[in-house]
Design an enzyme around this catalytic site. Structure first.
Site, PDB file in Angstrom:
ATOM      1  N   GLY A  58      27.336   8.137  -0.251  1.00 47.07           N
ATOM      2  CA  GLY A  58      28.684   8.290   0.506  1.00 47.07           C
ATOM      3  C   GLY A  58      28.651   8.453   1.998  1.00 47.07           C
ATOM      4  O   GLY A  58      29.521   8.230   2.920  1.00 47.07           O
ATOM      5  N   ARG A 130      20.129   0.614 -15.264  1.00 42.80           N
ATOM      6  CA  ARG A 130      21.536   1.333 -14.484  1.00 42.80           C
ATOM      7  C   ARG A 130      22.497   1.122 -15.571  1.00 42.80           C
ATOM      8  O   ARG A 130      23.077   2.333 -15.706  1.00 42.80           O
ATOM      9  CB  ARG A 130      21.930   0.155 -13.099  1.00 42.80           C
ATOM     10  N   HIS A 217      24.500  -7.023 -11.346  1.00 47.62           N
ATOM     11  CA  HIS A 217      24.036  -6.324 -10.476  1.00 47.62           C
ATOM     12  C   HIS A 217      23.198  -5.175 -11.436  1.00 47.62           C
ATOM     13  O   HIS A 217      22.800  -4.127 -11.736  1.00 47.62           O
ATOM     14  CB  HIS A 217      24.871  -5.261  -9.583  1.00 47.62           C
TER      15      HIS A 217
HETATM   16  N1  LIG Z   1      25.309  -0.665  -6.795  1.00 44.00           N
HETATM   17  C1  LIG Z   1      24.633  -0.303  -5.703  1.00 44.00           C
HETATM   18  O1  LIG Z   1      24.411  -1.492  -5.028  1.00 44.00           O
HETATM   19  C2  LIG Z   1      24.487   0.913  -5.548  1.00 44.00           C
HETATM   20  C3  LIG Z   1      24.631   1.797  -6.870  1.00 44.00           C
HETATM   21  N2  LIG Z   1      24.455   3.305  -5.898  1.00 44.00           N
HETATM   22  C4  LIG Z   1      24.631   4.084  -7.599  1.00 44.00           C
HETATM   23  O2  LIG Z   1      26.104   4.373  -6.531  1.00 44.00           O
HETATM   24  C5  LIG Z   1      25.994   6.350  -7.373  1.00 44.00           C
HETATM   25  C6  LIG Z   1      25.618   8.055  -6.266  1.00 44.00           C
HETATM   26  O3  LIG Z   1      24.241   7.539  -6.090  1.00 44.00           O
HETATM   27  P1  LIG Z   1      23.671   8.908  -5.167  1.00 44.00           P
HETATM   28  O4  LIG Z   1      24.898   8.643  -3.748  1.00 44.00           O
HETATM   29  O5  LIG Z   1      22.122   8.524  -4.858  1.00 44.00           O
HETATM   30  O6  LIG Z   1      24.110   9.839  -5.984  1.00 44.00           O
HETATM   31  P2  LIG Z   1      23.704  11.042  -5.468  1.00 44.00           P
HETATM   32  O7  LIG Z   1      23.344  11.995  -6.088  1.00 44.00           O
HETATM   33  O8  LIG Z   1      23.704  11.685  -4.482  1.00 44.00           O
HETATM   34  O9  LIG Z   1      26.245  12.088  -5.511  1.00 44.00           O
HETATM   35  C7  LIG Z   1      26.455  11.856  -6.268  1.00 44.00           C
HETATM   36  C8  LIG Z   1      27.587  12.402  -5.904  1.00 44.00           C
HETATM   37  O10 LIG Z   1      28.897  12.388  -6.581  1.00 44.00           O
HETATM   38  C9  LIG Z   1      29.522  13.683  -6.858  1.00 44.00           C
HETATM   39  N3  LIG Z   1      30.254  13.825  -7.596  1.00 44.00           N
HETATM   40  C10 LIG Z   1      29.988  14.212  -8.911  1.00 44.00           C
HETATM   41  N4  LIG Z   1      31.482  14.035  -9.184  1.00 44.00           N
HETATM   42  C11 LIG Z   1      32.231  13.902  -8.785  1.00 44.00           C
HETATM   43  C12 LIG Z   1      33.587  13.478  -9.144  1.00 44.00           C
HETATM   44  N5  LIG Z   1      34.591  13.975 -10.159  1.00 44.00           N
HETATM   45  N6  LIG Z   1      34.402  12.919  -8.282  1.00 44.00           N
HETATM   46  C13 LIG Z   1      34.141  12.575  -6.507  1.00 44.00           C
HETATM   47  N7  LIG Z   1      32.195  13.118  -6.558  1.00 44.00           N
HETATM   48  C14 LIG Z   1      32.094  13.232  -7.632  1.00 44.00           C
HETATM   49  C15 LIG Z   1      28.128  14.933  -7.085  1.00 44.00           C
HETATM   50  O11 LIG Z   1      28.612  15.662  -6.094  1.00 44.00           O
HETATM   51  C16 LIG Z   1      27.835  14.246  -5.774  1.00 44.00           C
HETATM   52  O12 LIG Z   1      27.646  14.414  -4.720  1.00 44.00           O
HETATM   53  C17 LIG Z   1      24.752   6.198  -8.367  1.00 44.00           C
HETATM   54  O13 LIG Z   1      25.282   6.150  -9.516  1.00 44.00           O
HETATM   55  C18 LIG Z   1      24.051   5.037  -8.255  1.00 44.00           C
HETATM   56  O14 LIG Z   1      23.184   4.997  -8.956  1.00 44.00           O
HETATM   57  C19 LIG Z   1      22.711   3.981  -5.651  1.00 44.00           C
HETATM   58  C20 LIG Z   1      22.777   2.667  -4.838  1.00 44.00           C
HETATM   59  C21 LIG Z   1      23.351   1.446  -4.896  1.00 44.00           C
HETATM   60  C1  LIG Z   2      20.325   1.782  -7.290  1.00 43.60           C
HETATM   61  C2  LIG Z   2      21.074   0.247  -7.182  1.00 43.60           C
HETATM   62  O1  LIG Z   2      21.559  -0.169  -7.534  1.00 43.60           O
HETATM   63  C3  LIG Z   2      20.518  -0.483  -6.033  1.00 43.60           C
HETATM   64  O2  LIG Z   2      19.909   0.195  -5.213  1.00 43.60           O
HETATM   65  O3  LIG Z   2      19.934  -1.767  -5.709  1.00 43.60           O
END
Ligand SMILES: NC(=O)C1=CN([C@@H]2O[C@H](COP(=O)(O)OP(=O)(O)OC[C@H]3O[C@@H](n4cnc5c(N)ncnc54)[C@H](O)[C@@H]3O)[C@@H](O)[C@H]2O)C=CC1
Ligand SMILES: CC(=O)C(=O)O
Length: 356
Positions: A58, A130, A217
């Site tokens: 975020g 994932r 993905h």
């Molecule tokens: N689709 C993709 O290509 C990618 C997906 N991701 C995914 O993105 C997600 C977040 O990853 P990060 O930012 O690294 O995790 P992070 O742990 O740094 O941040 C997650 C945030 O979600 C917040 N959160 C928890 N409950 C919540 C709620 N009810 N409402 C709003 N916020 C809430 C937490 O307080 C935390 O700040 C993970 O599931 C990760 O696997 C990450 C990288 C690539």
């Molecule tokens: C974490 C994830 O889904 C990625 O970096 O591809």
């Protein structure tokens, strides 16, 4: 007509969106004396993007949306949001022309968004897939989605949290929104990772390397070798054993490097954020500016590429201001279709195991 068979239009038609009341804050006494009213400001934010979950992803997304001039208005919500963290971004906003960054633990801050991005949830730890975090993040989604729909009912929802395909399906079910309005960032990042690796191999710009990764993905993603081009030349025309065990160029190995791209970065810093933030920014830019670029994003695949279930996975999709407009239908070789179909069957089996 040829274009009718290539561009399968059914997701949505562009239409006017009507927005309602403002959500501006209280005014100070000095503001009233210094800034004197001349007219009423429009109450319709045109380009407000909300980020739900202000962790590593975020925070990077907030920066990339502003740096790439996609929007001037970002709203953030996260139950753990700390004002001191928010201030770091707000103080930096001075260096943009007219950026508004607002944040609150209260979901009301996201009202009237054009797009709400879900970046909340747990990350896959090292050695965990994932899909392994699906039940934790679906549980979280169940608490998030009603708030998003309550405060921003007309918004497009873009899912980034993992497993992104399963969570996109879950969001579509939980919201009941038209399917063109719920999108997953899907394989936009995977296709970008592939293009980067191709550009390294050929020594040409990433923009001159094209190619799709479709499906999940994740580990069952489908490399669509027949679409991979360099400077317009199809690699598979020049290397007929591309992707097979006899392939001297080992394109399967390159696909595997792409597939492990996230895990490789994760093994060093424990998370990935910048590439996915830029990938999501690219998707959001297409929607906000209605450019109709084609992205590999997560959609409901039923009826496309011979897939006959309501499985959510990445297909090449034309995006417009209302979300998903069309699907690009390609005539892919049987071996590639089989990989896409296997990914669909796998994801569908996961969807069926999840109770919402
Ligand atoms: N689709 C993709 O290509 C990618 C997906 N991701 C995914 O993105 C997600 C977040 O990853 P990060 O930012 O690294 O995790 P992070 O742990 O740094 O941040 C997650 C945030 O979600 C917040 N959160 C928890 N409950 C919540 C709620 N009810 N409402 C709003 N916020 C809430 C937490 O307080 C935390 O700040 C993970 O599931 C990760 O696997 C990450 C990288 C690539
Ligand atoms: C974490 C994830 O889904 C990625 O970096 O591809």
């Amino acid at each position: 007509m040829l274009w009718c068979s290539i561009i399968r239009r059914q997701f949505c038609r562009p239409q006017l969106q009507i927005r309602h009341s403002s959500c501006s804050g209280a005014e100070s006494i000095t503001k009233k004396s210094i800034i004197q009213s001349y007219s009423k400001e429009s109450v319709c934010p045109e380009n407000k993007i909300s980020i739900i979950g202000f962790g590593a992803v975020g925070q990077a997304l907030c920066a990339t949306l502003l740096l790439k001039n996609v929007t001037t208005h970002i709203a953030i919500t996260d139950p753990n949001l700390d004002d001191r963290l928010l201030h770091d971004y707000q103080f930096g906003s001075v260096f943009f022309k007219n950026a508004v960054i607002e944040g609150s633990r209260d979901y009301a801050v996201i009202c009237q968004s054009r797009i709400c991005v879900i970046a909340a949830g747990v990350r896959p730890r090292k050695g965990v897939t994932r899909i392994d975090i699906a039940s934790d993040n679906v549980k979280l989604l169940r608490s998030i989605i009603p708030n998003v729909v309550r405060h921003s009912p007309n918004s497009i929802i873009l899912i980034i949290s993992n497993p992104v395909d399963v969570l996109t399906w879950a969001t579509a079910q939980l919201t009941g929104l038209p399917k063109h309005q719920v999108i997953g960032s899907g394989c936009n990042l995977d296709s970008a990772r592939l293009r980067y690796l191709m550009s390294e191999i050929y020594g040409v710009a990433c923009s001159s390397c094209q190619g799709w990764i479709l499906g999940e993905h994740g580990n069952s993603s489908a490399p669509m070798y027949s679409t991979w081009t360099v400077g317009g030349a199809y690699v598979s025309d020049l290397n007929t054993s591309m992707g097979s065990a006899n392939d001297v160029d080992n394109w399967q190995g390159i696909y595997e490097r792409m597939r492990e791209g996230g895990a490789t970065v994760n093994s060093f810093k424990g998370y990935t954020n910048w590439a996915v933030a830029l990938s999501a920014t690219d998707i959001i830019n297409t929607i906000i500016h209605d450019t109709r670029k084609v992205h590999a994003v997560t959609v409901c695949a039923n009826g496309y590429y011979g897939l006959k279930t309501d499985v959510y996975l990445s297909l090449p999709s034309v995006l417009c201001k209302n979300g998903i407009l069309d699907i690009v239908q390609m005539d892919v070789p049987q071996s590639e279709w089989e990989k896409l179909n296997a990914s669909a069957e796998y994801l569908y089996s996961i969807q069926k195991k999840i109770s919402l």
